[in-house]
Design an enzyme around this catalytic site. Sequence first.
Site, PDB file in Angstrom:
ATOM      1  N   SER A   9       0.791  -1.224   0.000  1.00 25.79           N
ATOM      2  CA  SER A   9       0.000   0.000   0.000  1.00 25.79           C
ATOM      3  C   SER A   9       0.823   1.273   0.000  1.00 25.79           C
ATOM      4  O   SER A   9       0.357   2.306  -0.461  1.00 25.79           O
ATOM      5  CB  SER A   9      -0.926   0.009   1.224  1.00 25.79           C
ATOM      6  OG  SER A   9      -1.792  -1.090   1.174  1.00 25.79           O
ATOM      7  N   THR A  10       2.028   1.232   0.544  1.00 25.53           N
ATOM      8  CA  THR A  10       2.807   2.463   0.671  1.00 25.53           C
ATOM      9  C   THR A  10       4.223   2.288   0.139  1.00 25.53           C
ATOM     10  O   THR A  10       4.704   1.172  -0.028  1.00 25.53           O
ATOM     11  CB  THR A  10       2.907   2.907   2.141  1.00 25.53           C
ATOM     12  OG1 THR A  10       3.678   1.944   2.860  1.00 25.53           O
ATOM     13  CG2 THR A  10       1.542   3.066   2.776  1.00 25.53           C
TER      14      THR A  10
END
Length: 192
Positions: A9-10
């Site tokens: 996600s990051t």
Amino acid sequence: MLIGYARVSTEEQNLNFQKDALHKAGCEKLFSERLSGIKKERPKLREALNYAKNGDTILVWRLDRLSRSLKDLIEISTFLEKKGINLRTLQEHIDTKSISGKFFFHIFGAFAEFESSLIRERTIAGLKAAKKRGKIGGRPNILNKKKKEILIKLYRKKNYTISKICEIMKISRPTLYKYTQSTIRRKEKIYS
């Protein structure tokens, strides 16, 4: 053909452990990206789904790498089923070739969405509790009221360049524009 899909996600998260696990499981082709699973548009996932043909299998490390939304998981599952493509997960040992695999796919999908909703709910509750205690989220203002007034006067007088005003006030150009945006007309030519 076994096709792998990895997602984090990051930017801070690392894809390597997922990629290694997918390669070790025998994936011949691998697609990976750094995007939230909540986002509907995931280009590399779309690419993997379009690349797969009838009889192929899409392999993911965990089901939540595919999506955090049950609705989205069901849409993906339906798409794969129509194309004759199977789905497997390494961690939950789901394989949609079997009826029980399809059943567990939906159960784990519901858990993934539930977990995502709990995280969102806790975050909102935490923000509300902080607000009640007088704490406001976000970055603190760089300029107090007095410094903002000085900035606007310097900007309006036009005796200094934007760069010089930023230097005097010890702020960046975006900060200057943020504090002076009400005085800037869209078509006004900004001097440097």
